[in-house]
Design a protein around this motif. Structure first.
Motif, PDB file in Angstrom:
ATOM      1  N   CYS A  63     -17.902  -6.295 -12.608  1.00 21.06           N
ATOM      2  CA  CYS A  63     -18.505  -5.892 -11.338  1.00 21.06           C
ATOM      3  C   CYS A  63     -17.624  -4.844 -10.671  1.00 21.06           C
ATOM      4  N   ALA A  64     -18.102  -3.618 -10.666  1.00 18.12           N
ATOM      5  CA  ALA A  64     -17.328  -2.507 -10.087  1.00 18.12           C
ATOM      6  C   ALA A  64     -17.092  -2.709  -8.595  1.00 18.12           C
ATOM      7  N   LEU A  65     -18.053  -3.287  -7.891  1.00 15.99           N
ATOM      8  CA  LEU A  65     -17.870  -3.486  -6.457  1.00 15.99           C
ATOM      9  C   LEU A  65     -16.798  -4.525  -6.157  1.00 15.99           C
ATOM     10  N   CYS A  66     -16.774  -5.622  -6.896  1.00 13.54           N
ATOM     11  CA  CYS A  66     -15.720  -6.621  -6.689  1.00 13.54           C
ATOM     12  C   CYS A  66     -14.345  -5.994  -6.933  1.00 13.54           C
ATOM     13  N   ALA A  67     -14.229  -5.198  -7.984  1.00 11.97           N
ATOM     14  CA  ALA A  67     -12.957  -4.522  -8.289  1.00 11.97           C
ATOM     15  C   ALA A  67     -12.585  -3.554  -7.169  1.00 11.97           C
ATOM     16  N   HIS A  68     -13.554  -2.819  -6.663  1.00 15.72           N
ATOM     17  CA  HIS A  68     -13.311  -1.866  -5.579  1.00 15.72           C
ATOM     18  C   HIS A  68     -12.825  -2.592  -4.327  1.00 15.72           C
ATOM     19  N   TYR A  69     -13.520  -3.652  -3.931  1.00 11.74           N
ATOM     20  CA  TYR A  69     -13.136  -4.391  -2.731  1.00 11.74           C
ATOM     21  C   TYR A  69     -11.751  -5.012  -2.891  1.00 11.74           C
ATOM     22  N   ALA A  70     -11.438  -5.527  -4.065  1.00 14.26           N
ATOM     23  CA  ALA A  70     -10.117  -6.114  -4.308  1.00 14.26           C
ATOM     24  C   ALA A  70      -9.026  -5.052  -4.206  1.00 14.26           C
ATOM     25  N   LYS A  71      -9.296  -3.887  -4.770  1.00 10.22           N
ATOM     26  CA  LYS A  71      -8.311  -2.794  -4.752  1.00 10.22           C
ATOM     27  C   LYS A  71      -8.012  -2.332  -3.333  1.00 10.22           C
ATOM     28  N   HIS A  72      -9.044  -2.315  -2.488  1.00 10.23           N
ATOM     29  CA  HIS A  72      -8.894  -1.792  -1.133  1.00 10.23           C
ATOM     30  C   HIS A  72      -8.732  -2.887  -0.075  1.00 10.23           C
ATOM     31  N   GLY A  73      -8.741  -4.143  -0.484  1.00 14.22           N
ATOM     32  CA  GLY A  73      -8.519  -5.240   0.447  1.00 14.22           C
ATOM     33  C   GLY A  73      -9.649  -5.494   1.421  1.00 14.22           C
ATOM     34  N   ASP A  74     -10.863  -5.126   1.051  1.00 10.75           N
ATOM     35  CA  ASP A  74     -12.026  -5.322   1.923  1.00 10.75           C
ATOM     36  C   ASP A  74     -12.571  -6.746   1.753  1.00 10.75           C
ATOM     37  N   THR A  75     -11.880  -7.716   2.328  1.00  7.42           N
ATOM     38  CA  THR A  75     -12.227  -9.122   2.126  1.00  7.42           C
ATOM     39  C   THR A  75     -13.616  -9.463   2.634  1.00  7.42           C
ATOM     40  N   SER A  76     -13.952  -9.083   3.862  1.00  8.02           N
ATOM     41  CA  SER A  76     -15.254  -9.465   4.404  1.00  8.02           C
ATOM     42  C   SER A  76     -16.397  -8.790   3.645  1.00  8.02           C
ATOM     43  N   LEU A  77     -16.235  -7.516   3.289  1.00  4.04           N
ATOM     44  CA  LEU A  77     -17.281  -6.845   2.509  1.00  4.04           C
ATOM     45  C   LEU A  77     -17.413  -7.476   1.126  1.00  4.04           C
ATOM     46  N   SER A  78     -16.306  -7.854   0.554  1.00 11.39           N
ATOM     47  CA  SER A  78     -16.332  -8.502  -0.754  1.00 11.39           C
ATOM     48  C   SER A  78     -17.090  -9.824  -0.680  1.00 11.39           C
ATOM     49  N   GLU A  79     -16.815 -10.608   0.353  1.00 10.28           N
ATOM     50  CA  GLU A  79     -17.506 -11.889   0.507  1.00 10.28           C
ATOM     51  C   GLU A  79     -19.000 -11.686   0.747  1.00 10.28           C
ATOM     52  N   GLU A  80     -19.348 -10.728   1.594  1.00  6.25           N
ATOM     53  CA  GLU A  80     -20.762 -10.441   1.852  1.00  6.25           C
ATOM     54  C   GLU A  80     -21.457  -9.979   0.578  1.00  6.25           C
ATOM     55  N   HIS A  81     -20.782  -9.183  -0.211  1.00 11.38           N
ATOM     56  CA  HIS A  81     -21.326  -8.725  -1.494  1.00 11.38           C
ATOM     57  C   HIS A  81     -21.591  -9.925  -2.414  1.00 11.38           C
ATOM     58  N   ARG A  82     -20.617 -10.821  -2.511  1.00 11.55           N
ATOM     59  CA  ARG A  82     -20.735 -11.955  -3.436  1.00 11.55           C
ATOM     60  C   ARG A  82     -21.796 -12.959  -3.013  1.00 11.55           C
ATOM     61  N   VAL A  83     -21.955 -13.216  -1.712  1.00 11.62           N
ATOM     62  CA  VAL A  83     -22.958 -14.212  -1.306  1.00 11.62           C
ATOM     63  C   VAL A  83     -24.381 -13.719  -1.520  1.00 11.62           C
ATOM     64  N   ARG A  84     -24.577 -12.427  -1.618  1.00 11.41           N
ATOM     65  CA  ARG A  84     -25.932 -11.915  -1.852  1.00 11.41           C
ATOM     66  C   ARG A  84     -26.503 -12.430  -3.171  1.00 11.41           C
ATOM     67  N   SER A  85     -25.622 -12.795  -4.114  1.00 12.91           N
ATOM     68  CA  SER A  85     -26.112 -13.342  -5.386  1.00 12.91           C
ATOM     69  C   SER A  85     -26.709 -14.732  -5.215  1.00 12.91           C
ATOM     70  N   LEU A  86     -26.490 -15.363  -4.075  1.00 12.44           N
ATOM     71  CA  LEU A  86     -27.084 -16.678  -3.812  1.00 12.44           C
ATOM     72  C   LEU A  86     -28.575 -16.584  -3.481  1.00 12.44           C
ATOM     73  N   PHE A  87     -29.001 -15.416  -2.982  1.00 15.01           N
ATOM     74  CA  PHE A  87     -30.390 -15.312  -2.525  1.00 15.01           C
ATOM     75  C   PHE A  87     -31.117 -14.038  -2.955  1.00 15.01           C
ATOM     76  N   MET A  88     -30.448 -13.147  -3.680  1.00 12.11           N
ATOM     77  CA  MET A  88     -31.080 -11.912  -4.147  1.00 12.11           C
ATOM     78  C   MET A  88     -31.069 -11.859  -5.671  1.00 12.11           C
ATOM     79  N   PRO A  89     -32.025 -11.153  -6.283  1.00  9.64           N
ATOM     80  CA  PRO A  89     -31.986 -10.977  -7.736  1.00  9.64           C
ATOM     81  C   PRO A  89     -30.683 -10.288  -8.138  1.00  9.64           C
ATOM     82  N   PRO A  90     -30.131 -10.627  -9.295  1.00 12.28           N
ATOM     83  CA  PRO A  90     -28.841 -10.067  -9.710  1.00 12.28           C
ATOM     84  C   PRO A  90     -28.776  -8.538  -9.667  1.00 12.28           C
ATOM     85  N   GLY A  91     -29.822  -7.870 -10.097  1.00 12.85           N
ATOM     86  CA  GLY A  91     -29.813  -6.406 -10.106  1.00 12.85           C
ATOM     87  C   GLY A  91     -29.709  -5.805  -8.716  1.00 12.85           C
ATOM     88  N   VAL A  92     -30.195  -6.524  -7.729  1.00 16.63           N
ATOM     89  CA  VAL A  92     -30.113  -6.073  -6.345  1.00 16.63           C
ATOM     90  C   VAL A  92     -28.811  -6.543  -5.713  1.00 16.63           C
TER      91      VAL A  92
END
Length: 96
Positions: A63-92
């Protein structure tokens, strides 16, 4: 972009009136056509703030976005990105 079917939200979301309300708004907006990002973001922010124990672990090296957020320390954006998989189709869910 082809997306897979919507996942069944986890039980904690059905026990929370706010999650249920936001999910219904998201589904209504999504069925009306593209442009449901605000509703996705609102629900993701709610889950991160009110259900922090439910935030999934990072997706991993694929996951390029998870790697990006980890590299830049964007904790809240990373968490918001990850929780979307709980209610959105994986491709979205992994697209933002």
């Amino acid at each position: 972009m082809e997306t897979s079917p919507w996942p069944v939200p986890p039980p904690f979301m059905w026990r929370c009136a706010r999650c249920t309300d936001l999910l219904k708004k998201l589904i209504t907006r999504s069925s009306a056509g593209p442009g449901s990002f605000y509703e996705q973001l609102t629900l993701a922010k709610h889950i991160v703030a009110d259900h922090p124990g439910e935030v999934p672990e990072p997706h991993g090296a694929d996951c390029a976005l998870c790697a990006h957020y980890a590299k830049h320390g964007d904790t809240s954006l990373s968490e918001e990105h990850r929780v979307r998989s709980l209610f959105m189709p994986p491709g979205v869910a992994r697209s933002t």
